[in-house]
Scaffold this motif. Structure first.
Motif, mmCIF file in Angstrom:
data_model
loop_
_atom_site.group_PDB
_atom_site.id
_atom_site.type_symbol
_atom_site.label_atom_id
_atom_site.label_comp_id
_atom_site.label_asym_id
_atom_site.label_seq_id
_atom_site.Cartn_x
_atom_site.Cartn_y
_atom_site.Cartn_z
ATOM 1 N N LEU A 191 -3.992 20.747 0.530
ATOM 2 C CA LEU A 191 -3.131 21.927 0.497
ATOM 3 C C LEU A 191 -3.856 23.198 0.909
ATOM 4 O O LEU A 191 -3.210 24.178 1.269
ATOM 5 N N ARG A 192 -5.178 23.217 0.849
ATOM 6 C CA ARG A 192 -5.924 24.427 1.178
ATOM 7 C C ARG A 192 -6.241 24.486 2.666
ATOM 8 O O ARG A 192 -6.330 23.465 3.351
ATOM 9 N N VAL A 226 -7.125 17.925 8.347
ATOM 10 C CA VAL A 226 -6.495 19.211 8.615
ATOM 11 C C VAL A 226 -5.010 19.152 8.272
ATOM 12 O O VAL A 226 -4.440 20.098 7.729
ATOM 13 N N SER A 227 -4.389 18.045 8.573
ATOM 14 C CA SER A 227 -2.987 17.802 8.247
ATOM 15 C C SER A 227 -2.888 16.475 7.517
ATOM 16 O O SER A 227 -3.847 15.679 7.524
ATOM 17 N N PRO A 228 -1.770 16.187 6.870
ATOM 18 C CA PRO A 228 -1.632 14.901 6.162
ATOM 19 C C PRO A 228 -1.858 13.713 7.080
ATOM 20 O O PRO A 228 -1.385 13.685 8.219
ATOM 21 N N LEU A 229 -2.608 12.746 6.588
ATOM 22 C CA LEU A 229 -2.939 11.552 7.355
ATOM 23 C C LEU A 229 -2.434 10.314 6.629
ATOM 24 O O LEU A 229 -2.409 10.272 5.398
ATOM 25 N N PRO A 255 7.597 11.346 9.316
ATOM 26 C CA PRO A 255 6.671 12.359 9.853
ATOM 27 C C PRO A 255 6.806 13.691 9.111
ATOM 28 O O PRO A 255 7.901 14.089 8.692
ATOM 29 N N THR A 256 5.689 14.371 8.952
ATOM 30 C CA THR A 256 5.667 15.671 8.277
ATOM 31 C C THR A 256 5.213 16.803 9.193
ATOM 32 O O THR A 256 5.376 17.964 8.847
ATOM 33 N N VAL A 257 4.653 16.482 10.346
ATOM 34 C CA VAL A 257 4.097 17.493 11.249
ATOM 35 C C VAL A 257 5.052 17.692 12.416
ATOM 36 O O VAL A 257 5.514 16.723 13.026
ATOM 37 N N TYR A 282 5.588 19.871 3.623
ATOM 38 C CA TYR A 282 5.138 19.078 2.480
ATOM 39 C C TYR A 282 6.296 18.574 1.627
ATOM 40 O O TYR A 282 6.075 17.776 0.719
ATOM 41 N N SER A 283 7.510 19.036 1.888
ATOM 42 C CA SER A 283 8.643 18.480 1.153
ATOM 43 C C SER A 283 8.941 17.042 1.570
ATOM 44 O O SER A 283 9.633 16.314 0.861
#
Length: 385
Positions: free
Chosen positions: A205-206, A252-255, A316-318, A329-330
């Motif tokens: 999250l950071r 860097v982003s969710p994996l 997918p989230t990105v 992130y939802s």
């Protein structure tokens, strides 16, 4: 805190765990204890430890591991006890030299203006915390008083170093940074690149990165050796097929971290029906160096059989917006159902692989469709008659 700032909807919990609130929540089987809890704490109780003195050999680590209440009590009592101890010593010095009695102007005391234990206690505080009010001071009359002054200064510096260092280490503990390293609530098993894979999703999250981040997975289950030895917690490492090709990740982003279920996997002979009756637990460990502090941090979680969803994959989230990538992130824990064989990976290999399985499944499906159509035609013809 994050939801109040509008960064994350309040319907989603993203402290180490992320889950889709629309998904059913599963509970572990009754009587089955977890080795690692969802929050990352080890569910192990150490009992019947006879050599308790070993903890005192590493006092600093013991103090850091204590709860904040006990740490603050020890912090306060260490100063109070040292002030009282040296206050008693200063009172004894004054008593033995006769400073407590009223003498003439020619009398030179060891410490000026000490008339009772209260004044000796105040002088002890002034010496140790280097506060000088100008009234009480040491003189050249007593060598013992000079030695005690040096000793109290050294003891005060040691107490300051230990207690302040302990409090600093407690506030800068690496597990605080792990609060913003999140894992998906559920793990999924589905087909990826024509292989049956076990997958989880991790995120940070950071904006400050985790340097040299690595991910490790282990399967913990009860096994029996060929000699009949029962191992209640057998830890088996499993290989991961990470997006960057190794155990290191660029978070860097969710994996999505995947494990290919092949012949070397402990899940090789497990099917969808076997999963519901299996007592395995998959432990995931994310480790790395905090960019801002340089301290190594570690976040952990685990997935029991009830938290592994067969035949689903993560959404997918990105997305790309206005020349930059945005992470929603939802959708972090959201999954969708996908066509997935219910048999084990071993059965798939015996059937010739996932491609051959799809071909066979398609032929079977077309045959069943033809039978349904023929039966429908026969029914219509009978009704017409």
């Amino acid at each position: 805190m994050l939801s109040r700032k509008g960064l994350i909807p309040e319907d989603y919990l993203l402290t180490r765990l992320a889950e889709d609130v629309l998904q059913p929540k599963f509970k572990a089987k009754a009587g089955k204890a977890r080795f690692i809890s969802k929050s990352g704490t080890c569910n192990v109780a150490h009992t019947n430890i006879r050599e308790q003195g070993r903890f005192l050999q590493d006092v600093f680590t013991t103090l850091v591991d204590l709860k904040w209440l006990y740490t603050l009590i020890i912090f306060t009592m260490s100063f109070l006890c040292s002030w009282l101890l040296f206050g008693m010593i200063w009172w004894l010095v004054a008593f033995s030299h006769g400073d407590l009695d009223q003498r003439g102007d020619d009398f030179v005391p060891c410490v000026t203006d000490i008339h009772s234990f209260s004044s000796a206690f105040l002088f002890s505080i002034e010496v140790q915390v280097t506060i000088g009010f100008g009234a009480r001071m040491i003189t050249e009359e007593c060598v013992s008083a000079i030695i005690i002054l040096i000793m109290q200064n050294i003891v005060g510096l040691v107490i300051n170093a230990i207690m302040l260092g302990c409090i600093f280490m407690k506030t800068a503990q690496a597990n605080r940074r792990a609060e913003t390293l999140i894992f998906s609530k559920h793990a999924v098993i589905s087909v990826r690149n024509n292989k049956l894979c076990f997958m989880i999703r991790i995120g940070d999250l950071r904006k400050s990165m985790i340097i040299s981040a690595t991910v490790r997975m282990q399967v913990v289950k009860r096994t029996t050796s060929e000699e009949g030895e029962v191992v209640p917690l057998d830890q088996i490492d499993i290989h991961m097929d990470n997006p960057v090709g190794t155990n290191g990740v660029f978070l860097v982003s969710p994996l999505i971290i995947s494990h290919v279920i092949d012949k070397d996997s402990p899940m090789y002979e497990m099917s969808a029906s076997d999963l519901q009756h299996n007592d395995l637990e998959v432990i995931v460990v994310l480790e790395g160096v905090v960019e801002t502090t340089g301290i190594t941090t570690q976040a952990r979680t685990s997935y029991v059989a009830e938290e592994i969803l067969w035949g689903q994959r993560f959404v997918p989230t990105v997305s790309e917006e206005d020349g930059m990538y945005a992470v929603d992130y939802s959708k972090f824990g959201n999954t969708v159902k996908v066509p997935t064989p219910c048999c084990s990976a071993k059965s798939l290999d015996h059937a010739g692989g996932i491609a051959r399985y799809k071909l066979t499944e398609g032929v079977t499906l077309r045959a069943s469709v033809r039978k349904q159509r023929s039966s429908t035609v026969v029914r219509r013809s009978r009704m017409e008659r």
